[in-house]
Design an enzyme around this catalytic site. Structure first.
Site, PDB file in Angstrom:
ATOM      1  N   THR A  45       5.926 -60.096 -29.031  1.00 16.22           N
ATOM      2  CA  THR A  45       4.966 -60.858 -29.828  1.00 16.22           C
ATOM      3  C   THR A  45       5.019 -60.443 -31.288  1.00 16.22           C
ATOM      4  O   THR A  45       4.969 -61.290 -32.195  1.00 16.22           O
ATOM      5  CB  THR A  45       3.542 -60.650 -29.290  1.00 16.22           C
ATOM      6  OG1 THR A  45       3.533 -60.893 -27.887  1.00 16.22           O
ATOM      7  CG2 THR A  45       2.567 -61.588 -29.971  1.00 16.22           C
ATOM      8  N   THR A  46       5.126 -59.124 -31.538  1.00 10.57           N
ATOM      9  CA  THR A  46       5.190 -58.631 -32.908  1.00 10.57           C
ATOM     10  C   THR A  46       6.441 -59.139 -33.611  1.00 10.57           C
ATOM     11  O   THR A  46       6.467 -59.265 -34.840  1.00 10.57           O
ATOM     12  CB  THR A  46       5.151 -57.091 -32.925  1.00 10.57           C
ATOM     13  OG1 THR A  46       4.021 -56.653 -32.183  1.00 10.57           O
ATOM     14  CG2 THR A  46       5.043 -56.546 -34.332  1.00 10.57           C
ATOM     15  N   TYR A 108      -0.584 -69.813 -21.095  1.00 11.78           N
ATOM     16  CA  TYR A 108      -1.013 -71.214 -21.098  1.00 11.78           C
ATOM     17  C   TYR A 108      -1.044 -71.829 -19.703  1.00 11.78           C
ATOM     18  O   TYR A 108      -1.985 -72.536 -19.351  1.00 11.78           O
ATOM     19  CB  TYR A 108      -0.130 -72.078 -22.022  1.00 11.78           C
ATOM     20  CG  TYR A 108      -0.715 -73.437 -22.278  1.00 11.78           C
ATOM     21  CD1 TYR A 108      -1.791 -73.593 -23.128  1.00 11.78           C
ATOM     22  CD2 TYR A 108      -0.217 -74.579 -21.642  1.00 11.78           C
ATOM     23  CE1 TYR A 108      -2.360 -74.838 -23.354  1.00 11.78           C
ATOM     24  CE2 TYR A 108      -0.770 -75.830 -21.859  1.00 11.78           C
ATOM     25  CZ  TYR A 108      -1.846 -75.970 -22.718  1.00 11.78           C
ATOM     26  OH  TYR A 108      -2.404 -77.199 -22.923  1.00 11.78           O
ATOM     27  N   TYR A 134       4.729 -57.242 -19.089  1.00  9.05           N
ATOM     28  CA  TYR A 134       3.815 -57.095 -20.228  1.00  9.05           C
ATOM     29  C   TYR A 134       2.539 -57.856 -19.913  1.00  9.05           C
ATOM     30  O   TYR A 134       2.544 -59.083 -19.811  1.00  9.05           O
ATOM     31  CB  TYR A 134       4.498 -57.616 -21.487  1.00  9.05           C
ATOM     32  CG  TYR A 134       3.677 -57.561 -22.754  1.00  9.05           C
ATOM     33  CD1 TYR A 134       2.544 -56.770 -22.883  1.00  9.05           C
ATOM     34  CD2 TYR A 134       4.062 -58.307 -23.871  1.00  9.05           C
ATOM     35  CE1 TYR A 134       1.814 -56.728 -24.062  1.00  9.05           C
ATOM     36  CE2 TYR A 134       3.357 -58.269 -25.055  1.00  9.05           C
ATOM     37  CZ  TYR A 134       2.229 -57.480 -25.140  1.00  9.05           C
ATOM     38  OH  TYR A 134       1.511 -57.444 -26.319  1.00  9.05           O
ATOM     39  N   ARG A 139      -3.892 -62.763 -24.935  1.00  5.19           N
ATOM     40  CA  ARG A 139      -2.962 -63.789 -25.417  1.00  5.19           C
ATOM     41  C   ARG A 139      -2.540 -64.760 -24.315  1.00  5.19           C
ATOM     42  O   ARG A 139      -2.154 -65.892 -24.622  1.00  5.19           O
ATOM     43  CB  ARG A 139      -1.715 -63.136 -26.022  1.00  5.19           C
ATOM     44  CG  ARG A 139      -1.934 -62.561 -27.412  1.00  5.19           C
ATOM     45  CD  ARG A 139      -0.630 -62.050 -28.004  1.00  5.19           C
ATOM     46  NE  ARG A 139      -0.799 -61.550 -29.356  1.00  5.19           N
ATOM     47  CZ  ARG A 139      -0.611 -62.264 -30.469  1.00  5.19           C
ATOM     48  NH1 ARG A 139      -0.266 -63.538 -30.367  1.00  5.19           N
ATOM     49  NH2 ARG A 139      -0.756 -61.717 -31.656  1.00  5.19           N
ATOM     50  N   LYS A 162       3.968 -52.726 -19.697  1.00  5.65           N
ATOM     51  CA  LYS A 162       3.220 -52.555 -20.936  1.00  5.65           C
ATOM     52  C   LYS A 162       1.836 -53.136 -20.670  1.00  5.65           C
ATOM     53  O   LYS A 162       1.673 -54.339 -20.491  1.00  5.65           O
ATOM     54  CB  LYS A 162       3.912 -53.274 -22.092  1.00  5.65           C
ATOM     55  CG  LYS A 162       3.153 -53.184 -23.416  1.00  5.65           C
ATOM     56  CD  LYS A 162       3.845 -53.989 -24.508  1.00  5.65           C
ATOM     57  CE  LYS A 162       3.054 -53.933 -25.804  1.00  5.65           C
ATOM     58  NZ  LYS A 162       3.676 -54.758 -26.875  1.00  5.65           N
ATOM     59  N   ILE A 204       3.937 -48.588 -26.599  1.00  7.90           N
ATOM     60  CA  ILE A 204       4.746 -49.588 -27.296  1.00  7.90           C
ATOM     61  C   ILE A 204       3.897 -50.027 -28.471  1.00  7.90           C
ATOM     62  O   ILE A 204       2.887 -50.707 -28.305  1.00  7.90           O
ATOM     63  CB  ILE A 204       5.154 -50.742 -26.383  1.00  7.90           C
ATOM     64  CG1 ILE A 204       6.018 -50.193 -25.246  1.00  7.90           C
ATOM     65  CG2 ILE A 204       5.910 -51.808 -27.168  1.00  7.90           C
ATOM     66  CD1 ILE A 204       6.472 -51.219 -24.254  1.00  7.90           C
TER      67      ILE A 204
END
Length: 291
Positions: A45-46, A108, A134, A139, A162, A204
Site C-alpha cells: 500500500t505504501t 471491496y 496482510y 482498508r 502482517k 513492516i
C-alpha cells in the site's frame, strides 16, 4: 522466507511526470538497508500499489532485488481483490528473483472467512515462494480471523502475516493458536514494541524510511533484554510513528524523504500531496525527532 526484524514497506518513487523512477527506487532500497532495514516490501500500500501497473510492479521487483542482492530480503506485493489477478502477478513475480510474496486480504469484495481461506490457498498453491498474508481491516473492510490464519498456516509456503487490525486481543489470539514458527509482523509502527512483547517477530514499517536507525536500536534493545532502553526509544519515536499518518499514507513519508536526500516525487491521483499546513507539521516533527 528469512526472519527479518525491520522490513520497510517502500514507497514507489515517481519522476516529475509521475512515472516510476526506477533509478531512485534502486537508490532508496540501498538507503533503507544502510539505515536499519533487513528487508524491503515492494509495491505494498505504501508503494501505491493501486495506481502502479502490473508491468511497473514487475520491473520494480527486478530493479530492487538486483540492487540489494543478498543484503536484504525483498518481498513482492502481489495482492489484489481478484484471486486470478493475484495468482497471475505472483507467478510473474517469482521469475524476477524476489525472496517472497505478500498478498493483502481482498478489499471491496467483503469475502467470508472461507472465501479468504480459499483466496490465500489458491495463491500459495500457484507459487513455490513463501507467502505473507496482510490483514488490514481499515482498508479492506473485512478482518482475517485468527482461526482462519491458523488453517492457512497448515499450507507449507504460507509462512507469515502482517497484522494491522490494531487489536492486541487479536494478536494474543494469533499467538495462542498459531505454531511457534509462524512469523507475525506488526503492520503498525506504533504497535511494534507491544507486539514484540506478545511474542511477535518484527515490524513492516513506514516510519523506517526516516527513523530506521532508531527503530533498529529499539528492536535490538528489546531482543537483548534491555527493556528500559527499548521503551525509551518507543516513547521517543511515538510522535513519528503517528505523525507519518497525519494524512493518507504515503503522502507524509514521501515528503519527509526529501529531508534525507531521497527524491520520491509526488503521488498519483486520487491521492494529493501534503497541504502547506501538513508540510509545516511534518517539518516540525522531523526537527523534533531528528534534531
Amino acid at each position: 522466507m528469512a526472519l527479518n526484524r525491520i522490513m520497510t514497506a517502500m514507497v514507489t518513487p515517481f519522476d516529475e511526470k509521475l512515472e516510476v523512477n526506477y533509478a531512485e527506487a534502486e537508490r532508496l532500497a540501498l538507503y533503507l538497508i544502510e539505515h536499519g532495514s533487513d528487508g524491503i516490501v515492494v509495491c505494498g500500500t505504501t508503494g501505491e500499489s493501486p495506481t502502479v501497473t502490473a508491468d511497473e510492479k514487475l520491473e520494480l521487483f527486478r530493479v530492487v532485488k538486483k540492487a540489494v542482492g543478498n543484503q536484504a530480503t525483498v518481498i513482492a506485493g502481489i495482492g489484489s481483490n481478484t484471486t486470478e489477478g493475484s495468482i497471475s502477478l505472483a507467478r510473474k513475480a517469482e521469475a524476477t528473483g524476489v525472496d517472497g510474496l505478500m498478498a493483502v486480504v481482498p478489499y471491496y469484495n467483503k469475502p467470508s472467512q472461507e472465501g479468504m481461506y480459499q483466496h490465500f490457498r489458491a495463491i500459495a498453491e500457484a507459487t513455490s515462494l513463501p507467502l505473507m498474508m496482510y490483514n488490514i481491516p481499515g482498508r479492506t473492510s473485512v478482518n482475517l480471523f485468527p482461526e482462519t490464519v491458523r488453517r492457512l498456516s497448515e499450507i507449507p509456503n504460507i509462512t507469515s502475516i502482517k497484522e494491522a487490525a490494531g487489536s492486541m486481543d487479536q494478536v494474543s489470539e494469533l499467538k495462542r493458536v498459531l505454531p511457534d514458527d509462524f512469523i507475525i509482523y506488526s503492520g503498525d509502527d506504533s504497535l511494534t514494541l507491544p507486539m514484540l512483547a506478545l511474542g511477535c517477530n518484527g515490524i513492516i514499517s513506514v516510519a523506517a524510511h526516516v527513523v530506521g536507525d532508531e527503530m533498529r536500536k529499539m528492536v535490538e534493545a528489546w531482543f537483548a533484554g534491555d527493556l528500559q532502553t527499548a521503551l525509551q526509544w518507543h516513547l521517543k519515536l511515538m510522535p513519528m510513528f503517528k505523525g507519518v499518518f497525519v494524512t493518507t499514507n504515503p503522502v507524509p513519508v514521501k515528503y519527509l524523504l526529501r529531508k534525507v536526500g531521497i527524491n520520491a516525487g509526488g503521488v498519483k491521483l486520487p491521492l494529493v500531496c501534503a497541504s502547506p499546513k501538513e508540510e509545516a507539521f511534518l517539518d516540525n516533527l522531523y526537527l523534533e525527532i531528528k534534531g
